[in-house]
Design a protein around this motif. Structure first.
Motif, mmCIF file in Angstrom:
data_model
loop_
_atom_site.group_PDB
_atom_site.id
_atom_site.type_symbol
_atom_site.label_atom_id
_atom_site.label_comp_id
_atom_site.label_asym_id
_atom_site.label_seq_id
_atom_site.Cartn_x
_atom_site.Cartn_y
_atom_site.Cartn_z
ATOM 1 N N HIS A 177 66.366 48.494 65.063
ATOM 2 C CA HIS A 177 66.905 49.439 65.246
ATOM 3 C C HIS A 177 68.149 49.377 66.303
ATOM 4 O O HIS A 177 69.273 49.879 65.765
ATOM 5 C CB HIS A 177 66.119 50.717 65.092
ATOM 6 C CG HIS A 177 66.908 52.084 65.099
ATOM 7 N ND1 HIS A 177 67.161 52.431 63.725
ATOM 8 C CD2 HIS A 177 66.893 52.815 65.834
ATOM 9 C CE1 HIS A 177 68.053 53.300 63.611
ATOM 10 N NE2 HIS A 177 67.876 53.386 65.058
ATOM 11 N N LEU A 178 67.590 49.447 67.542
ATOM 12 C CA LEU A 178 68.640 49.188 68.162
ATOM 13 C C LEU A 178 69.790 48.477 68.197
ATOM 14 O O LEU A 178 70.838 48.730 68.851
ATOM 15 C CB LEU A 178 68.167 49.394 69.630
ATOM 16 C CG LEU A 178 67.376 50.742 70.206
ATOM 17 C CD1 LEU A 178 66.871 50.350 71.444
ATOM 18 C CD2 LEU A 178 68.689 51.947 69.933
ATOM 19 N N VAL A 231 70.602 46.974 65.201
ATOM 20 C CA VAL A 231 71.850 47.296 64.467
ATOM 21 C C VAL A 231 72.322 48.595 64.050
ATOM 22 O O VAL A 231 73.615 47.972 64.597
ATOM 23 C CB VAL A 231 70.755 48.274 63.156
ATOM 24 C CG1 VAL A 231 71.769 48.888 62.215
ATOM 25 C CG2 VAL A 231 69.937 47.123 62.483
ATOM 26 N N LEU A 232 72.149 49.397 65.665
ATOM 27 C CA LEU A 232 72.618 50.482 65.787
ATOM 28 C C LEU A 232 74.571 49.909 66.479
ATOM 29 O O LEU A 232 75.665 50.018 66.817
ATOM 30 C CB LEU A 232 71.993 51.883 66.986
ATOM 31 C CG LEU A 232 71.479 52.609 66.307
ATOM 32 C CD1 LEU A 232 71.064 53.261 67.035
ATOM 33 C CD2 LEU A 232 71.869 53.419 64.819
ATOM 34 N N ALA A 233 73.626 48.610 67.241
ATOM 35 C CA ALA A 233 74.808 47.874 68.733
ATOM 36 C C ALA A 233 75.826 47.048 67.943
ATOM 37 O O ALA A 233 76.637 47.096 68.121
ATOM 38 C CB ALA A 233 73.890 47.066 69.333
ATOM 39 N N HIS A 290 76.419 48.141 64.487
ATOM 40 C CA HIS A 290 77.727 49.258 64.203
ATOM 41 C C HIS A 290 78.716 49.529 64.870
ATOM 42 O O HIS A 290 79.784 49.525 64.935
ATOM 43 C CB HIS A 290 77.181 50.234 63.614
ATOM 44 C CG HIS A 290 76.402 50.053 62.467
ATOM 45 N ND1 HIS A 290 76.880 49.562 60.830
ATOM 46 C CD2 HIS A 290 74.688 49.851 62.202
ATOM 47 C CE1 HIS A 290 75.723 49.640 59.840
ATOM 48 N NE2 HIS A 290 74.511 49.935 60.327
ATOM 49 N N ALA A 291 78.095 50.065 66.387
ATOM 50 C CA ALA A 291 79.146 50.766 67.320
ATOM 51 C C ALA A 291 80.317 49.197 67.520
ATOM 52 O O ALA A 291 81.433 48.969 67.819
ATOM 53 C CB ALA A 291 78.683 50.695 68.687
ATOM 54 N N ARG A 303 82.473 48.807 64.600
ATOM 55 C CA ARG A 303 83.966 50.256 64.619
ATOM 56 C C ARG A 303 84.279 49.783 66.010
ATOM 57 O O ARG A 303 85.656 50.420 66.130
ATOM 58 C CB ARG A 303 82.900 51.554 64.927
ATOM 59 C CG ARG A 303 81.992 52.020 63.571
ATOM 60 C CD ARG A 303 81.096 53.259 63.770
ATOM 61 N NE ARG A 303 81.961 54.340 63.796
ATOM 62 C CZ ARG A 303 81.300 55.422 64.168
ATOM 63 N NH1 ARG A 303 80.028 55.503 65.049
ATOM 64 N NH2 ARG A 303 82.461 56.216 64.363
#
Length: 92
Positions: free
Chosen positions: A75-76, A78-80, A82-83, A86
């Motif tokens: 999960h982390l 995937v978030l990294a 995305h960040a 962006r």
């Protein structure tokens, strides 16, 4: 009204009835399976059916392994990603 309708016997009677019911179900299921096997053995394309069944089983096995053995991404992680995307796009 039959003897068993409306009455609940003791635990021993219930167990005997359950075992008798299961045995009857097993015998009828086995009879159906034997009939199906006899029908398959009479066919001229038994070899082709067996090969097709093997392919189907392999495909099912592959699907099961893909479904349960594949580890989803962290999960982390995937978030990294995305960040990072962006920030690279200038939204951050």
């Amino acid at each position: 009204m039959t003897r068993s309708e409306g009455r609940h016997g003791g635990p021993e009677e219930q167990a005997v009835l359950l075992v008798a019911g299961l045995a009857d179900l097993a015998v009828s299921t086995l009879g159906s399976a034997v009939s199906a096997v006899r029908g398959l053995l009479r066919r001229s394309d038994t070899g082709e059916l067996a090969a097709e069944a093997e392919r189907d089983l392999r495909a099912r096995g592959r699907l099961v392994l893909d479904r349960y053995a594949a580890v989803p991404p962290a999960h982390l992680e995937v978030l990294a990603r995305h960040a990072t995307a962006r920030r690279a796009a200038g939204d951050g």
